[in-house]
Every structure is written in C-alpha cells, then in structure tokens.
Design a protein around this motif. Structure first.
Motif, mmCIF file in Angstrom:
data_model
loop_
_atom_site.group_PDB
_atom_site.id
_atom_site.type_symbol
_atom_site.label_atom_id
_atom_site.label_comp_id
_atom_site.label_asym_id
_atom_site.label_seq_id
_atom_site.Cartn_x
_atom_site.Cartn_y
_atom_site.Cartn_z
ATOM 1 N N GLN A 239 0.035 -1.357 -0.195
ATOM 2 C CA GLN A 239 -0.207 0.176 -0.462
ATOM 3 C C GLN A 239 1.115 1.168 -0.332
ATOM 4 N N PRO A 240 2.029 0.783 0.955
ATOM 5 C CA PRO A 240 2.759 2.288 0.107
ATOM 6 C C PRO A 240 3.282 2.415 -0.787
ATOM 7 N N TYR A 241 3.406 1.882 -1.926
ATOM 8 C CA TYR A 241 3.784 1.408 -3.531
ATOM 9 C C TYR A 241 2.691 2.718 -4.211
ATOM 10 N N TRP A 242 1.605 1.826 -4.224
ATOM 11 C CA TRP A 242 0.805 2.176 -4.085
ATOM 12 C C TRP A 242 0.006 3.937 -4.528
ATOM 13 N N ALA A 243 0.180 4.186 -2.760
ATOM 14 C CA ALA A 243 0.416 5.895 -2.158
ATOM 15 C C ALA A 243 1.104 6.848 -3.542
ATOM 16 N N GLY A 244 2.183 6.029 -2.975
ATOM 17 C CA GLY A 244 3.649 6.796 -3.748
ATOM 18 C C GLY A 244 3.215 7.072 -5.081
ATOM 19 N N ARG A 245 2.383 5.820 -5.815
ATOM 20 C CA ARG A 245 1.961 5.814 -7.608
ATOM 21 C C ARG A 245 1.725 7.064 -7.189
ATOM 22 N N VAL A 246 0.115 7.027 -6.777
ATOM 23 C CA VAL A 246 -0.621 8.134 -7.179
ATOM 24 C C VAL A 246 -0.267 9.185 -7.138
ATOM 25 N N ALA A 247 0.311 9.977 -5.438
ATOM 26 C CA ALA A 247 0.939 11.366 -5.491
ATOM 27 C C ALA A 247 2.356 11.374 -6.825
ATOM 28 N N ASP A 248 3.293 10.597 -7.222
ATOM 29 C CA ASP A 248 4.225 10.893 -7.910
ATOM 30 C C ASP A 248 2.958 11.381 -9.331
ATOM 31 N N LEU A 249 1.916 10.724 -9.993
ATOM 32 C CA LEU A 249 1.095 10.914 -11.449
ATOM 33 C C LEU A 249 0.334 12.447 -10.854
ATOM 34 N N GLY A 250 -0.163 13.138 -10.059
ATOM 35 C CA GLY A 250 -0.622 13.867 -9.334
ATOM 36 C C GLY A 250 -2.005 13.524 -9.212
ATOM 37 N N ILE A 251 -2.325 12.181 -9.825
ATOM 38 C CA ILE A 251 -4.794 11.738 -9.021
ATOM 39 C C ILE A 251 -4.311 11.595 -8.295
ATOM 40 N N GLY A 252 -3.651 12.106 -7.128
ATOM 41 C CA GLY A 252 -4.459 12.351 -5.948
ATOM 42 C C GLY A 252 -3.208 12.532 -5.100
ATOM 43 N N ALA A 253 -3.613 12.607 -3.488
ATOM 44 C CA ALA A 253 -2.924 12.915 -2.489
ATOM 45 C C ALA A 253 -2.557 11.357 -1.457
ATOM 46 N N ALA A 254 -0.952 11.378 -1.271
ATOM 47 C CA ALA A 254 -0.215 10.075 0.122
ATOM 48 C C ALA A 254 -0.997 10.679 1.154
ATOM 49 N N HIS A 255 -1.278 9.785 1.550
ATOM 50 C CA HIS A 255 -1.948 10.428 4.116
ATOM 51 C C HIS A 255 0.269 9.651 3.695
ATOM 52 N N ASP A 256 0.243 10.314 5.324
ATOM 53 C CA ASP A 256 1.485 10.163 5.672
ATOM 54 C C ASP A 256 1.298 9.262 6.915
ATOM 55 N N GLY A 257 1.395 7.851 7.020
ATOM 56 C CA GLY A 257 1.285 6.729 7.856
ATOM 57 C C GLY A 257 -0.690 6.514 7.912
ATOM 58 N N PRO A 258 -0.786 5.236 8.384
ATOM 59 C CA PRO A 258 -1.431 4.416 8.687
ATOM 60 C C PRO A 258 -3.240 5.196 8.971
ATOM 61 N N THR A 259 -2.193 6.272 9.790
ATOM 62 C CA THR A 259 -3.405 6.406 11.108
ATOM 63 C C THR A 259 -3.919 8.263 11.056
ATOM 64 N N PRO A 260 -5.058 8.055 9.885
ATOM 65 C CA PRO A 260 -5.730 9.965 9.494
ATOM 66 C C PRO A 260 -5.838 10.054 10.420
ATOM 67 N N THR A 261 -6.099 11.334 10.647
ATOM 68 C CA THR A 261 -7.028 12.370 11.954
ATOM 69 C C THR A 261 -7.736 12.822 10.876
#
Length: 413
Positions: free
Chosen positions: A341-363
């Motif tokens: 899942q960190p890999y896919w988060a990075g791909r989404v951010a790198d492609l500019g199609i969304g945001a990668a959250h920093d870590g597994p615990t959202p606030t």
C-alpha cells in the motif's frame, strides 16, 4: 485445459484471480481455486469451485493490524512452515489431472503450491500484483518482521541480497523440511523457487510500470479485472442523484486500528469540504457516526460503476482499489496500512492523481489536507487523463499466455 489457481491472502489477492478465471473459461479452460474459506461466497457467485486453504484469514489479519492478537516475529518461521504444509495439502487434494498451477499471495503458501506442481510435473507460474514484490535494482524490498535492514546499506541490489538471505532463514528451512517429507530435494533459493525466473506482473503499465533494465525476466500482463455488470443498489442510486457528488471512504479487506475514530475523522473531513459521504464498512468495520442525511453506508457494491460517480476515493491503497479508481478517473486519497500500500500511495502522488497520506493513522486535520489535494480541479483533470490510458485486457492477455505455455509444454523454471 484445467487450471488450478492458488491465492492465499485478502480479497485483493483473490479478486484479480477471479478476473483471470473468467477469461480462462472464455477460452475453454476448466478452473478451480484454492483460497481461504473467507471467499466461498464470492467464488460461488461466479461459479468457481473452491478448495479451502486452512482457517479464515480475516480474524488473523484483524488481530495483527489492530494489535489485539499480534504475531511475534520470532514465531514467523514456524508459522511459515505450517502455511507451506497446509497449502500443499489443500492443493494436492485437488490438483491431480490439472495442467497448470498459477499462484499469488503469501510466499510460503505459493511455495507449497509450487511443490505440488513439481510433484505432479505440471506448469507453475507466479503472479505479483505490484512491482516491489519482485527483485529489481530500481526499488528496495520491504522489510520482513524482526529483520530490519542495516541502516548503512542503501544500494537496492545489496538490499535484495539481504532479502534473499532473510527469506531462506525465515521460510526456506520450513519449506525444505516439508519437501523432505514428501520426497522432494531441498531448494537453496526460496525466493527464486517461488517467483520463478519469469514471474508475471499483473499491473497496468501506465499506472505501475516495470522499470527496465532489471535482473529478472518479468512479463507485465496489465492489471486483472473481473467483468462486473452488477447495477448499483436502488438506495445508492437515489443517494447519488439526490445531491452534490459525494466522496467514497472504504478500506476494503484491510482492518484498521480504532475504526470508529477513523470513520469520524474521514466523515468530518469530507464534510469540511462541503461534500457528502459514502462509507463502505468492509473489514475495517467503518460505520456512520450520526444519522444526518449527507452520509450513506454501503456494503458490497460494483466499484467499477460507483467510482465513476464520486468526487474522490479515500482508501487503503490496495492494488485493486487503486487501479479501479484510476480506471474510473476518480481522484484518490491513499491511507496505506501495510505491504504494497505505501507503493500505491507513492504512485498516486507521483502521478498527480491524488494524495498519499503520511502513515496509516488518519486524523481530521490530515484528511482535510489530503482532500484539499484530491478535490483540486487539476487533480481531477490528471485523473481523467490517466483513466483513458489504463488497459482493460490484462486478464485476457494472461489467459492467452498461459494457454500458449501449456500447449507448447514450456513450464517456467
């Protein structure tokens, strides 16, 4: 032709295999699957016979992720050895008369499946759903429990060499003990034995390319989708048509810590952007936080249809969800929990199609910021542009590849 599919893991491991099975059957193959019993209803719904492997995995995954039943790293070799044996027994019980075994998911389970194929003298292939499962000078492996990499080692090839040693220590001994019990010789490269010298990579080249040159011969087929023509439920259609375009929140077959807090943070963050919310319970057990009419709870629905009708998708970053959202042109917020899942988060951010959250615990604050990126007009434009590039024929290409391999009697080495 008869093909046995082996997938030990979560829904994300099983679902692409279902798409593959559909295409194999379209070419005239008989297909059966070995998978955890959690997915009996899913497979029954598409008419694929299931030979269950072991006990349900959902309670185990939930205990590990939430910390209610953590697995100590020192017991990993024993658990891996047990999974090799359990998978071998399940696969061997049904594999007689099959022409090929295709495996994915946890590597000890795939090792048990390959041992069956070797014992029967039939073709075996391994498929990965993300590039970083496969050795490459372009990316590092992820660390195994209790086996951190030395901080001074940063070269990717050196890290993969350490991973080679780690896999032999954690998984190789158990595999070889089992192989001795069934009359097979030991293997000295656990990872190479499971992956083969020519693994498949079922990812979309536009969303998730395989960088070349690499050290192994990888066949990238494109992502595997299951054809899904199910209409959306009437209450969901009414909700979609009853107000502004909503945001989807769901974590698929991945549990999360403190699910009530995660649901509250997500719903309130979406509301802060003036959006309505669709909440998918899933294995995370997400639920509504009040009875306001701007939120709707849903169960199992057709994501291929739904994601085309939402403003953004907030999810865990599994390969299937990420690719389905990309194919639908939906901006994404990825809150990675584990594994790929960190890999896919990075791909989404790198492609500019969304945001990668920093870590597994959202606030609330972190999701408000991530949604600011995902809901921006330029993000939507890039997501729409990428959607037209995502291939839909990956499972078909892989089915034809397997037919050719069986017909020409060229098992992978």
């Amino acid at each position: 032709m008869r093909v046995l599919l082996v997938a030990y893991g979560s829904r994300g491991d099983v679902e692409p295999m279902v798409g593959f099975a559909v295409q194999l059957r379209a070419l005239g193959a008989e297909v059966q699957m070995c998978a955890p019993p959690d997915f009996a209803e899913l497979l029954e719904g598409v008419g694929i016979p299931l030979a269950p492997i072991g006990q349900p995995v959902r309670p185990v995954v939930k205990g590990v992720v939430t910390g209610t039943a953590p697995m100590p790293a020192e017991g990993l070799p024993q658990r891996a050895a047990a999974l090799v044996a359990t998978t071998y027994d399940a696969v061997a019980a049904v594999a007689e008369g099959f022409d090929a075994v295709v495996a994915t998911g946890l590597l000890p389970a795939a090792a048990g499946a390959r041992s069956v194929a070797e014992k029967l003298g039939i073709l075996y292939s391994f498929v990965a759903y993300f590039p970083t499962y496969l050795p490459s000078p372009h990316h590092p492996p992820f660390e195994r429990p209790g086996r951190p990499f030395p901080p001074e080692v940063t070269d990717n090839r050196a890290l993969w060499e350490l991973d080679f040693e780690t896999m032999n220590v954690l998984f190789g001994t158990g595999l070889n003990t089992h192989r001795a019990s069934i009359g097979l010789p030991p293997v000295d490269d656990f990872r190479g034995y499971v992956l083969t010298g020519r693994p498949w990579l079922a990812t979309d080249p536009a969303l998730s390319p395989w960088p070349e040159p690499a050290d192994i011969d990888v066949v990238q087929t494109g992502a595997w989708f299951r054809p899904d023509e199910r209409p959306l439920p009437a209450d969901l259609v009414a909700f979609l048509e009853g107000g502004p375009v909503p945001v989807y929140v769901g974590f698929g077959s991945i549990p999360v810590r403190d699910s009530a807090d995660v649901a509250r943070a997500a719903i309130e963050a979406v509301r802060a952007h003036g959006r309505r919310v669709i909440v998918s319970g899933g294995w995370a057990d997400l639920d509504l936080i009040d009875d306001q009419g701007d939120c709707l709870a849903v169960g199992e629905v057709n994501h291929h249809v739904l994601f085309r009708r939402v403003a953004a998708v907030v999810h865990h970053g599994g390969a299937g969800t990420t690719t389905t959202a990309a194919r639908a042109g939906a901006p994404q917020v990825v809150v990675p929990q584990m594994a790929d899942q960190p890999y896919w988060a990075g791909r989404v951010a790198d492609l500019g199609i969304g945001a990668a959250h920093d870590g597994p615990t959202p606030t609330f604050e972190s999701l408000v910021a991530a949604l600011e990126t995902a809901l921006a007009p330029e993000t939507a434009a890039r997501a729409a542009a990428l959607s037209g590039m995502v291939r839909t024929d990956g499972a078909t290409a892989a089915a034809k590849l397997l037919f050719d391999a069986v017909l020409t009697a060229e098992p992978q080495q």
